[in-house]
Design a protein around this motif. Structure first.
Motif, PDB file in Angstrom:
ATOM      1  N   ASP A  55       0.829  -1.207   0.000  1.00  8.04           N
ATOM      2  CA  ASP A  55       0.000   0.000   0.000  1.00  8.04           C
ATOM      3  C   ASP A  55       0.864   1.259   0.000  1.00  8.04           C
ATOM      4  OD1 ASP A  55      -2.253  -1.580   0.059  1.00  8.04           O
ATOM      5  OD2 ASP A  55      -2.380  -1.594   2.247  1.00  8.04           O
ATOM      6  N   PHE A  56       1.983   1.189   0.687  1.00 12.66           N
ATOM      7  CA  PHE A  56       2.930   2.297   0.716  1.00 12.66           C
ATOM      8  C   PHE A  56       4.127   1.898  -0.141  1.00 12.66           C
ATOM      9  CE2 PHE A  56       6.534   4.565   2.756  1.00 12.66           C
ATOM     10  CZ  PHE A  56       6.108   5.860   2.531  1.00 12.66           C
ATOM     11  N   ARG A  57       4.110   2.291  -1.411  1.00 10.55           N
ATOM     12  CA  ARG A  57       5.145   1.869  -2.354  1.00 10.55           C
ATOM     13  C   ARG A  57       6.468   2.584  -2.082  1.00 10.55           C
ATOM     14  NH1 ARG A  57       3.827  -1.157  -6.688  1.00 10.55           N
ATOM     15  NH2 ARG A  57       1.616  -1.600  -7.013  1.00 10.55           N
ATOM     16  N   ILE A  58       7.541   1.801  -2.193  1.00 12.40           N
ATOM     17  CA  ILE A  58       8.882   2.335  -2.003  1.00 12.40           C
ATOM     18  C   ILE A  58       9.708   1.954  -3.229  1.00 12.40           C
ATOM     19  CG2 ILE A  58      10.939   2.320  -0.537  1.00 12.40           C
ATOM     20  CD1 ILE A  58       9.179   1.465   1.773  1.00 12.40           C
ATOM     21  N   PRO A  59      10.345   2.891  -3.905  1.00  9.09           N
ATOM     22  CA  PRO A  59      11.165   2.544  -5.072  1.00  9.09           C
ATOM     23  C   PRO A  59      12.273   1.558  -4.708  1.00  9.09           C
ATOM     24  CG  PRO A  59      10.806   4.916  -4.942  1.00  9.09           C
ATOM     25  CD  PRO A  59      10.304   4.341  -3.657  1.00  9.09           C
ATOM     26  N   LEU A  60      12.667   0.724  -5.683  1.00 14.81           N
ATOM     27  CA  LEU A  60      13.685  -0.290  -5.420  1.00 14.81           C
ATOM     28  C   LEU A  60      14.997   0.334  -4.962  1.00 14.81           C
ATOM     29  CD1 LEU A  60      13.200  -2.903  -8.313  1.00 14.81           C
ATOM     30  CD2 LEU A  60      12.824  -3.225  -5.870  1.00 14.81           C
ATOM     31  N   GLY A  61      15.384   1.430  -5.589  1.00 18.79           N
ATOM     32  CA  GLY A  61      16.611   2.089  -5.172  1.00 18.79           C
ATOM     33  C   GLY A  61      16.555   2.561  -3.734  1.00 18.79           C
ATOM     34  N   ARG A  62      15.382   3.046  -3.318  1.00 18.74           N
ATOM     35  CA  ARG A  62      15.207   3.495  -1.939  1.00 18.74           C
ATOM     36  C   ARG A  62      15.232   2.316  -0.965  1.00 18.74           C
ATOM     37  NH1 ARG A  62      16.436   8.037   0.085  1.00 18.74           N
ATOM     38  NH2 ARG A  62      15.404   9.069  -1.667  1.00 18.74           N
ATOM     39  N   VAL A  63      14.748   1.134  -1.411  1.00 17.47           N
ATOM     40  CA  VAL A  63      14.787  -0.054  -0.552  1.00 17.47           C
ATOM     41  C   VAL A  63      16.224  -0.395  -0.192  1.00 17.47           C
ATOM     42  CG1 VAL A  63      14.375  -2.549  -0.499  1.00 17.47           C
ATOM     43  CG2 VAL A  63      12.618  -1.008  -1.376  1.00 17.47           C
ATOM     44  N   LEU A  64      17.101  -0.391  -1.182  1.00 12.88           N
ATOM     45  CA  LEU A  64      18.510  -0.681  -0.917  1.00 12.88           C
ATOM     46  C   LEU A  64      19.120   0.381  -0.005  1.00 12.88           C
ATOM     47  CD1 LEU A  64      19.630  -1.782  -4.504  1.00 12.88           C
ATOM     48  CD2 LEU A  64      18.972  -3.225  -2.577  1.00 12.88           C
ATOM     49  N   GLN A  75       9.881   5.144   6.095  1.00 11.50           N
ATOM     50  CA  GLN A  75      10.349   4.056   5.243  1.00 11.50           C
ATOM     51  C   GLN A  75      11.052   2.978   6.056  1.00 11.50           C
ATOM     52  OE1 GLN A  75      12.731   6.271   2.482  1.00 11.50           O
ATOM     53  NE2 GLN A  75      11.034   6.634   1.064  1.00 11.50           N
ATOM     54  N   ARG A  76      11.844   3.379   7.037  1.00  5.19           N
ATOM     55  CA  ARG A  76      12.514   2.382   7.886  1.00  5.19           C
ATOM     56  C   ARG A  76      11.509   1.592   8.696  1.00  5.19           C
ATOM     57  NH1 ARG A  76      16.250   6.693   8.643  1.00  5.19           N
ATOM     58  NH2 ARG A  76      15.243   7.214  10.641  1.00  5.19           N
ATOM     59  N   PHE A  77      10.457   2.260   9.161  1.00  9.28           N
ATOM     60  CA  PHE A  77       9.430   1.561   9.928  1.00  9.28           C
ATOM     61  C   PHE A  77       8.705   0.534   9.056  1.00  9.28           C
ATOM     62  CE2 PHE A  77       4.939   1.178  11.101  1.00  9.28           C
ATOM     63  CZ  PHE A  77       5.054   0.670  12.380  1.00  9.28           C
ATOM     64  N   VAL A  78       8.319   0.938   7.848  1.00  7.41           N
ATOM     65  CA  VAL A  78       7.587   0.037   6.958  1.00  7.41           C
ATOM     66  C   VAL A  78       8.436  -1.168   6.596  1.00  7.41           C
ATOM     67  CG1 VAL A  78       6.601  -0.181   4.645  1.00  7.41           C
ATOM     68  CG2 VAL A  78       6.069   1.814   6.035  1.00  7.41           C
ATOM     69  N   ILE A  79       9.703  -0.944   6.291  1.00  6.74           N
ATOM     70  CA  ILE A  79      10.548  -2.046   5.829  1.00  6.74           C
ATOM     71  C   ILE A  79      10.976  -2.945   6.984  1.00  6.74           C
ATOM     72  CG2 ILE A  79      12.816  -2.586   4.855  1.00  6.74           C
ATOM     73  CD1 ILE A  79      12.471  -0.312   2.935  1.00  6.74           C
ATOM     74  N   PHE A  80      11.550  -2.390   8.035  1.00  2.74           N
ATOM     75  CA  PHE A  80      12.133  -3.215   9.092  1.00  2.74           C
ATOM     76  C   PHE A  80      11.088  -3.826  10.017  1.00  2.74           C
ATOM     77  CE2 PHE A  80      15.864  -0.534   8.089  1.00  2.74           C
ATOM     78  CZ  PHE A  80      16.766  -1.560   7.816  1.00  2.74           C
ATOM     79  N   ASP A  81       9.974  -3.163  10.226  1.00  2.00           N
ATOM     80  CA  ASP A  81       8.970  -3.674  11.158  1.00  2.00           C
ATOM     81  C   ASP A  81       7.859  -4.463  10.488  1.00  2.00           C
ATOM     82  OD1 ASP A  81      10.410  -2.438  13.080  1.00  2.00           O
ATOM     83  OD2 ASP A  81       9.001  -0.807  13.465  1.00  2.00           O
ATOM     84  N   SER A  82       7.706  -4.346   9.172  1.00  2.00           N
ATOM     85  CA  SER A  82       6.590  -5.007   8.505  1.00  2.00           C
ATOM     86  C   SER A  82       7.021  -5.892   7.344  1.00  2.00           C
ATOM     87  CB  SER A  82       5.573  -3.958   8.020  1.00  2.00           C
ATOM     88  OG  SER A  82       4.521  -4.562   7.310  1.00  2.00           O
TER      89      SER A  82
END
Length: 367
Positions: A55-64, A75-82
């Motif tokens: 639902d909250f899209r993050i570009p691939l470059g931003r993921v890295l 972004q850190r909350f969405v990736i690391f906690d979910s």
């Protein structure tokens, strides 16, 4: 070969190069290494897409960038906690099921000998549902019920021991032992019985607990977090260590009983050790995400066809299993109009693949 008994130069050039390191030596298959490298690349790409999509899209470059310590707080909350725990759980669960399927199919010489067909995952499900629907553990989340991984492991191990003892008898060579075909048939019967026990446990649970347990039984990653990832990762790591230490033994067990015995392998002891490792991986994977069907069945057969090997390749089967679960999670959340559990997607694809294996085996038997 010439008349003098010397190998022809063209024959020597066509031989596969050998790789030697101390007392270890193996044949270097470039095509197999390239296939494994492609599988790793596909897995990494799907893993990154699975984290970036939602639902909250993050570009691939931003993921890295976020994985490297950058990014915004949101972004850190969405990736690391979910998303990262869910994606890692998908990788570990798929890899464990693919590895367990490769071991059981190699030992039992049967493409249908996978943890879900043999009843191992049903035994693990029975133990887990006993906690989830019997003690109310599901009401606080699977991760909050520390007894679920232990109950699933106990259920899988007890089921495996029961099937192994029931399949014990005289082999075709007249020795005492376990025959693969007999074990598969007994496993199918035990699997049906355990599914009935699971249904009975659900019928006696409260409506809320039964609903939570039923969602888990479909094979879902919705409740994945770091505490569900850890037990499955431990099971996968232990099984990888056992399979690596027993790689030569596993290769020898792919031959017939007489050939394996001539090679100096203790057949029953090594079978029990490797099957125990496969059961541990499958049971803990089931505890993490529920029974995800057909991954352990299809992954070794797909890897075998990709690498064109006579037996089920362990590493490639592990990678294909991880790709299957991560890909199914990505498909269910992006392509399908409804967010379905991962187990539903794998069953929709794995069911026809099982029919293909049955038809193919039937054609071989009639030739």
């Amino acid at each position: 070969m010439t008349k003098t008994g010397v190998a022809h130069p063209r024959t020597v050039r066509q031989a596969r190069p050998a790789l030697r390191l101390g007392g270890f030596s193996t044949v270097l298959r470039v095509s197999a290494l390239l296939t494994v490298a492609v599988l790793i690349a596909v897995l990494l790409a799907l893993f990154a897409l699975d984290i970036a999509t939602g639902d909250f899209r993050i570009p691939l470059g931003r993921v890295l960038d976020v994985l490297g310590g950058g990014g915004t707080r949101a972004q850190r909350f969405v990736i690391f906690d979910s998303r990262l725990p869910r994606a890692l759980t998908a990788v570990v669960v798929g890899a464990a099921l693919g590895l367990a399927g490769a071991i059981t199919q190699s030992i039992l010489h049967n493409p249908l000998a996978s943890p879900d067909i043999l009843g191992i995952t049903s035994g693990a499900s029975c133990g887990a549902v006993l906690i989830l629907a019997g003690t109310g553990g599901a009401t606080t989340g699977i991760a909050a019920a520390p007894g679920v991984p232990l109950a699933a492991l106990a259920g899988g191990v007890l089921t495996a021991v029961a099937i192994y003892l029931l399949a014990w008898g005289r082999t075709t060579s007249g020795d005492r032992g376990v025959m693969g075909f007999r074990l598969v048939l007994i496993g199918i019967g035990v699997n049906a019985a355990l599914l009935s026990v699971v249904s009975w446990l659900l019928s006696r649970a409260t409506l809320t607990d039964a609903a939570h347990a039923q969602l888990w039984l479909t094979g879902s990653l919705d409740r994945s977090d770091w505490s569900t990832f850890a037990p499955a990762a431990i099971g996968l790591g232990l099984t990888l260590l056992v399979s690596a230490a027993s790689s030569r033994t596993l290769a020898a067990l792919r031959f017939g009983t007489d050939t394996t015995r001539v090679l100096g392998v203790r057949i029953q002891t090594q079978q029990a050790l490797l099957l125990g490792a496969a059961v541990t991986a499958a049971a803990l994977a089931t505890a993490a995400a529920g029974p995800i069907g057909f991954v352990g069945l299809a992954a070794p057969q797909i890897a075998r066809r990709l690498l064109r090997t006579p037996g089920e390749p362990v590493i490639a089967s592990t990678l294909v299993g991880a790709i299957a679960v991560v890909g199914a999670d990505l498909v269910s959340r992006t392509i399908l109009p409804v967010d379905l559990p991962v187990g539903v997607v794998t069953a929709a694809i794995g069911g026809p693949f099982m029919l293909y294996l049955l038809v193919r085996a039937n054609r071989k038997a009639t030739l």
